[in-house]
Design a protein around this motif. Structure first.
Motif, PDB file in Angstrom:
ATOM      1  N   VAL A 112      -9.439  -2.017   9.233  1.00  0.00           N
ATOM      2  CA  VAL A 112      -9.429  -2.840   8.026  1.00  0.00           C
ATOM      3  C   VAL A 112      -9.116  -1.987   6.791  1.00  0.00           C
ATOM      4  N   CYS A 113      -9.694  -0.815   6.736  1.00  0.00           N
ATOM      5  CA  CYS A 113      -9.466   0.085   5.604  1.00  0.00           C
ATOM      6  C   CYS A 113      -8.009   0.553   5.570  1.00  0.00           C
ATOM      7  N   VAL A 114      -7.475   0.918   6.722  1.00  0.00           N
ATOM      8  CA  VAL A 114      -6.069   1.328   6.795  1.00  0.00           C
ATOM      9  C   VAL A 114      -5.163   0.159   6.412  1.00  0.00           C
ATOM     10  N   VAL A 116     -14.118 -12.128   9.795  1.00  0.00           N
ATOM     11  CA  VAL A 116     -15.125 -12.640   8.861  1.00  0.00           C
ATOM     12  C   VAL A 116     -15.429 -11.628   7.757  1.00  0.00           C
ATOM     13  N   ALA A 117     -15.416 -10.345   8.089  1.00  0.00           N
ATOM     14  CA  ALA A 117     -15.743  -9.303   7.105  1.00  0.00           C
ATOM     15  C   ALA A 117     -14.597  -9.001   6.148  1.00  0.00           C
ATOM     16  N   TRP A 118     -13.360  -9.362   6.489  1.00  0.00           N
ATOM     17  CA  TRP A 118     -12.208  -8.996   5.668  1.00  0.00           C
ATOM     18  C   TRP A 118     -12.322  -9.410   4.198  1.00  0.00           C
ATOM     19  N   PRO A 119     -12.698 -10.644   3.858  1.00  0.00           N
ATOM     20  CA  PRO A 119     -12.724 -11.001   2.432  1.00  0.00           C
ATOM     21  C   PRO A 119     -13.639 -10.097   1.603  1.00  0.00           C
ATOM     22  N   TRP A 120     -14.789  -9.724   2.134  1.00  0.00           N
ATOM     23  CA  TRP A 120     -15.708  -8.870   1.380  1.00  0.00           C
ATOM     24  C   TRP A 120     -15.191  -7.433   1.286  1.00  0.00           C
ATOM     25  N   ILE A 121     -14.627  -6.949   2.355  1.00  0.00           N
ATOM     26  CA  ILE A 121     -14.053  -5.602   2.324  1.00  0.00           C
ATOM     27  C   ILE A 121     -12.867  -5.565   1.365  1.00  0.00           C
ATOM     28  N   PHE A 122     -12.044  -6.610   1.401  1.00  0.00           N
ATOM     29  CA  PHE A 122     -10.900  -6.701   0.490  1.00  0.00           C
ATOM     30  C   PHE A 122     -11.363  -6.675  -0.960  1.00  0.00           C
ATOM     31  N   LEU A 123     -12.358  -7.480  -1.280  1.00  0.00           N
ATOM     32  CA  LEU A 123     -12.849  -7.534  -2.663  1.00  0.00           C
ATOM     33  C   LEU A 123     -13.457  -6.204  -3.090  1.00  0.00           C
ATOM     34  N   LEU A 124     -14.179  -5.551  -2.198  1.00  0.00           N
ATOM     35  CA  LEU A 124     -14.788  -4.256  -2.515  1.00  0.00           C
ATOM     36  C   LEU A 124     -13.727  -3.184  -2.760  1.00  0.00           C
ATOM     37  N   LEU A 125     -12.746  -3.083  -1.874  1.00  0.00           N
ATOM     38  CA  LEU A 125     -11.710  -2.069  -2.043  1.00  0.00           C
ATOM     39  C   LEU A 125     -10.799  -2.367  -3.228  1.00  0.00           C
ATOM     40  N   VAL A 143      -6.718 -14.677   0.454  1.00  0.00           N
ATOM     41  CA  VAL A 143      -7.623 -13.795   1.188  1.00  0.00           C
ATOM     42  C   VAL A 143      -7.926 -14.374   2.573  1.00  0.00           C
ATOM     43  N   TRP A 144      -8.021 -15.668   2.681  1.00  0.00           N
ATOM     44  CA  TRP A 144      -8.342 -16.301   3.965  1.00  0.00           C
ATOM     45  C   TRP A 144      -7.151 -16.215   4.915  1.00  0.00           C
ATOM     46  N   GLN A 145      -5.936 -16.338   4.392  1.00  0.00           N
ATOM     47  CA  GLN A 145      -4.762 -16.142   5.236  1.00  0.00           C
ATOM     48  C   GLN A 145      -4.652 -14.691   5.681  1.00  0.00           C
ATOM     49  N   GLN A 146      -4.968 -13.782   4.777  1.00  0.00           N
ATOM     50  CA  GLN A 146      -4.976 -12.371   5.142  1.00  0.00           C
ATOM     51  C   GLN A 146      -6.025 -12.100   6.222  1.00  0.00           C
ATOM     52  N   ALA A 147      -7.149 -12.800   6.145  1.00  0.00           N
ATOM     53  CA  ALA A 147      -8.198 -12.625   7.160  1.00  0.00           C
ATOM     54  C   ALA A 147      -7.680 -13.016   8.540  1.00  0.00           C
ATOM     55  N   LEU A 148      -6.903 -14.073   8.605  1.00  0.00           N
ATOM     56  CA  LEU A 148      -6.323 -14.473   9.891  1.00  0.00           C
ATOM     57  C   LEU A 148      -5.330 -13.430  10.393  1.00  0.00           C
ATOM     58  N   VAL A 149      -4.536 -12.863   9.477  1.00  0.00           N
ATOM     59  CA  VAL A 149      -3.600 -11.804   9.861  1.00  0.00           C
ATOM     60  C   VAL A 149      -4.368 -10.576  10.347  1.00  0.00           C
ATOM     61  N   VAL A 150      -5.433 -10.219   9.626  1.00  0.00           N
ATOM     62  CA  VAL A 150      -6.264  -9.080  10.035  1.00  0.00           C
ATOM     63  C   VAL A 150      -6.867  -9.337  11.411  1.00  0.00           C
ATOM     64  N   GLY A 151      -7.315 -10.549  11.649  1.00  0.00           N
ATOM     65  CA  GLY A 151      -7.850 -10.886  12.967  1.00  0.00           C
ATOM     66  C   GLY A 151      -6.805 -10.739  14.058  1.00  0.00           C
TER      67      GLY A 151
END
Length: 161
Positions: free
Chosen positions: A40-42, A142-151, A99-107
């Protein structure tokens, strides 16, 4: 000059924290659901700053993760490189997703990385697919939106570009 050092330090620091989160001991039940922090970080740094974080960085971080986890060398490096390549070639499109579409891509990319890791390990060791092998795909999504907002907050606050 100082801003570039701070930016590089922030990227390296976030990847270091992700590596620590990837190896920190958890109970077996919780370990099955551990998100793929490093991927996720990468992914974030690749779509946010593709000129600073690229496939080479992803390969090195994946190789370090292989060393830390004691797995076959190069397996996670290959998976991280594939994810970083897909993110780098499509970063303009991915930035425009919600962010939610990105979460699906990350998944989806986490699932792809898990398949690549299993396939490469299977070629070397003849292992069996564990029953909860794909649980981290769900928790990473599920964690992507929070990690995205933090970074993103970190990137904006330190003016990393």
């Amino acid at each position: 000059m100082i801003e570039k050092i701070n930016g590089r330090g922030a990227i390296i620091g976030s990847l270091f924290i992700a590596l620590i989160l990837a190896i920190i001991p958890l109970p077996l039940i919780a370990d099955a659901f551990r998100p793929d922090w490093v991927l996720v970080c990468v992914f974030y740094w690749t779509i946010a700053l593709p000129h600073r974080t690229n496939v080479g960085i992803a390969f090195v971080v994946g190789f370090i993760l292989d060393l830390l986890l004691g797995s076959t060398l190069g397996v996670r490096a290959l998976a991280m490189s594939i994810v970083a390549y897909i993110a780098a070639t499509n970063f303009t499109r991915l930035r425009n997703f919600s962010v939610w579409q990105q979460a699906l891509v990350v998944g989806g990319l986490t699932g792809l990385a898990k398949i690549v890791v299993f396939w490469a390990e299977y070629l070397v060791q003849d292992i069996q697919l564990p029953s909860g092998y794909f649980y981290p795909v769900i928790t990473t999504t599920v964690a992507w939106p929070w990690i995205f907002l933090l970074l993103r907050k970190l990137r904006r606050q330190w003016k990393i570009s």
